[in-house]
Scaffold this active site. Structure first.
Site, PDB file in Angstrom:
ATOM      1  N   CYS A  62      49.461 -59.061 -36.788  1.00  0.00           N
ATOM      2  CA  CYS A  62      48.905 -58.573 -35.530  1.00  0.00           C
ATOM      3  C   CYS A  62      49.373 -57.162 -35.138  1.00  0.00           C
ATOM      4  O   CYS A  62      48.970 -56.185 -35.745  1.00  0.00           O
ATOM      5  CB  CYS A  62      49.227 -59.600 -34.451  1.00  0.00           C
ATOM      6  SG  CYS A  62      48.247 -59.459 -32.941  1.00  0.00           S
TER       7      CYS A  62
ATOM      8  N   GLU B 196      47.327 -65.564 -36.662  1.00  0.00           N
ATOM      9  CA  GLU B 196      48.535 -65.687 -35.843  1.00  0.00           C
ATOM     10  C   GLU B 196      48.309 -66.831 -34.838  1.00  0.00           C
ATOM     11  O   GLU B 196      47.197 -67.005 -34.340  1.00  0.00           O
ATOM     12  CB  GLU B 196      48.747 -64.381 -35.074  1.00  0.00           C
ATOM     13  CG  GLU B 196      50.001 -64.338 -34.243  1.00  0.00           C
ATOM     14  CD  GLU B 196      50.141 -63.018 -33.467  1.00  0.00           C
ATOM     15  OE1 GLU B 196      49.120 -62.506 -32.979  1.00  0.00           O
ATOM     16  OE2 GLU B 196      51.261 -62.507 -33.363  1.00  0.00           O
TER      17      GLU B 196
ATOM     18  N   LYS C 131      57.492 -61.394 -37.938  1.00  0.00           N
ATOM     19  CA  LYS C 131      56.891 -60.219 -37.280  1.00  0.00           C
ATOM     20  C   LYS C 131      57.976 -59.282 -36.763  1.00  0.00           C
ATOM     21  O   LYS C 131      58.870 -59.696 -36.017  1.00  0.00           O
ATOM     22  CB  LYS C 131      56.021 -60.704 -36.124  1.00  0.00           C
ATOM     23  CG  LYS C 131      55.191 -59.637 -35.428  1.00  0.00           C
ATOM     24  CD  LYS C 131      54.406 -60.296 -34.282  1.00  0.00           C
ATOM     25  CE  LYS C 131      53.404 -59.363 -33.621  1.00  0.00           C
ATOM     26  NZ  LYS C 131      52.769 -60.026 -32.449  1.00  0.00           N
TER      27      LYS C 131
END
Ligand SMILES: O=C(O)CNC(=O)[C@H](CS)NC(=O)CCC(=O)C(=O)O
Length: 318
Positions: free
Chosen positions: A194, A76, A151
């Protein structure tokens, strides 16, 4: 310190030194059944300097390719980590900007697949709202964008005792959907980013759609990483019986921000195959043996033992 598992280097050298072409072909055939595809899981220390970040990542990708990787995983914020919200926004680009075209050219030149774990992508209404997506992009060995996952769980967290205060939703648009696992040379890859790692519903959904490998490119904070990172990654691997590959940011990005590191590769049994440590950039090379996925699932068929959704909702309805 990091573990490296790679048998390609020496075998490939041995092959080129063999004299008789027919012997070579025989050996090559035998080797292709013995050798598994190799994934490189990287960690970097991104700063606000995009040019320097690209050159550091490029070097890792080249090294990984030279050591036999067919797919390279970058974390990321591989493109940059801004030192303020304003800087993070102003450095962002669209998928057709310079950064992604540089990576596309690199993938094509080296004939390697890339997972670019979290690109600061200008949103569709950038001109009016100045908001971005945090996008995980898969590029194939011809340099084509194969998949983009945005995300979906944003890191809005205040941990005053740990010195953590981040509000990702202040500048990021949550991704609207999951994306189907992508067929790659190392297997079917399911995409997360993440903080998504903390939501097992997402990993199970990807597993149900056929993922062999789950990916969580990350920039974990030092405090949450020390407490949760490895446990979460291993739990996701054990529950889904998938490989889990998690590229990571490590070290100090600027005066206000550091990351935990420990880019990790976990097998479907939950064993850690490689760990990049918490100090500096680097990579682990891991063989992806999909037979491990099938045998783990055959021997302990947890997905077949799962009850239907109604069963788990029965308490809410009673
Ligand atoms: O801001 C950028 O430029 C890149 N994005 C990130 O670094 C994101 C959002 S702030 N970080 C995380 O999700 C950390 C999660 C975490 O540490 C945990 O779940 O414990």
């Amino acid at each position: 310190m990091f573990t490296v598992r790679c048998i390609l280097g020496t075998s490939a050298k041995y092959l080129t030194s063999l004299p008789a072409p027919r012997q070579q072909i025989k050996l090559q055939n035998r080797m292709s059944t013995l050798l598994r595809p190799v994934a490189a899981v990287c960690q970097v220390t991104a700063t606000p300097d995009k040019k320097a970040n690209f050159s550091a990542c490029k070097q890792l990708v080249e090294e990984a390719k030279g050591r036999g990787a067919s797919m390279v995983f970058l974390p990321e914020a591989f493109d940059y980590i801004g030192s303020s919200r304003e800087e993070t926004l102003s450095l962002s680009e669209s998928l057709t900007g310079d950064t992604i075209s540089q990576y596309s050219q690199l993938a094509r030149k080296l004939e390697v697949w890339l997972s670019l774990g979290g690109f600061h992508e200008r949103g569709h209404n950038w001109e009016s709202d100045r908001r971005i997506y945090n996008s995980h992009i898969i590029i194939n060995d011809k340099g084509e964008i194969i998949s983009v996952y945005r995300k979906s769980h944003l890191f809005d967290v205040e941990l005053p005792e740990k010195g953590v205060s981040l509000k990702e939703s202040a500048f990021t648009i949550p991704g609207p959907t999951l994306v189907s696992p992508v067929q790659t040379p190392i297997g079917k890859v399911g995409l997360g980013i993440c903080y998504d790692l903390r939501f097992p519903e997402l990993s199970l959904a990807l597993q149900r759609q056929g993922a062999d490998i789950l990916t969580y490119p990350s920039a974990f904070t030092v405090a949450t990483g020390a407490a949760h990172w490895e446990v979460l990654l291993r739990a996701r691997a054990i529950e889904t019986q998938c490989f889990v590959l998690a590229a990571a940011q490590v070290g100090r990005h600027h005066e206000k921000r550091s990351s935990y590191g420990h880019a990790l590769a976990v097998d479907p049994w939950g064993e850690v195959l490689g760990d990049c440590g918490g100090e500096k950039p680097g990579m682990v090379l891991v063989e992806i043996d999909l037979e491990k996925v099938s045998s783990t699932r055959r021997n302990m068929p947890v997905q077949q033992h799962r009850r239907n959704t109604d069963f788990y909702q029965s308490l809410e309805k009673s």
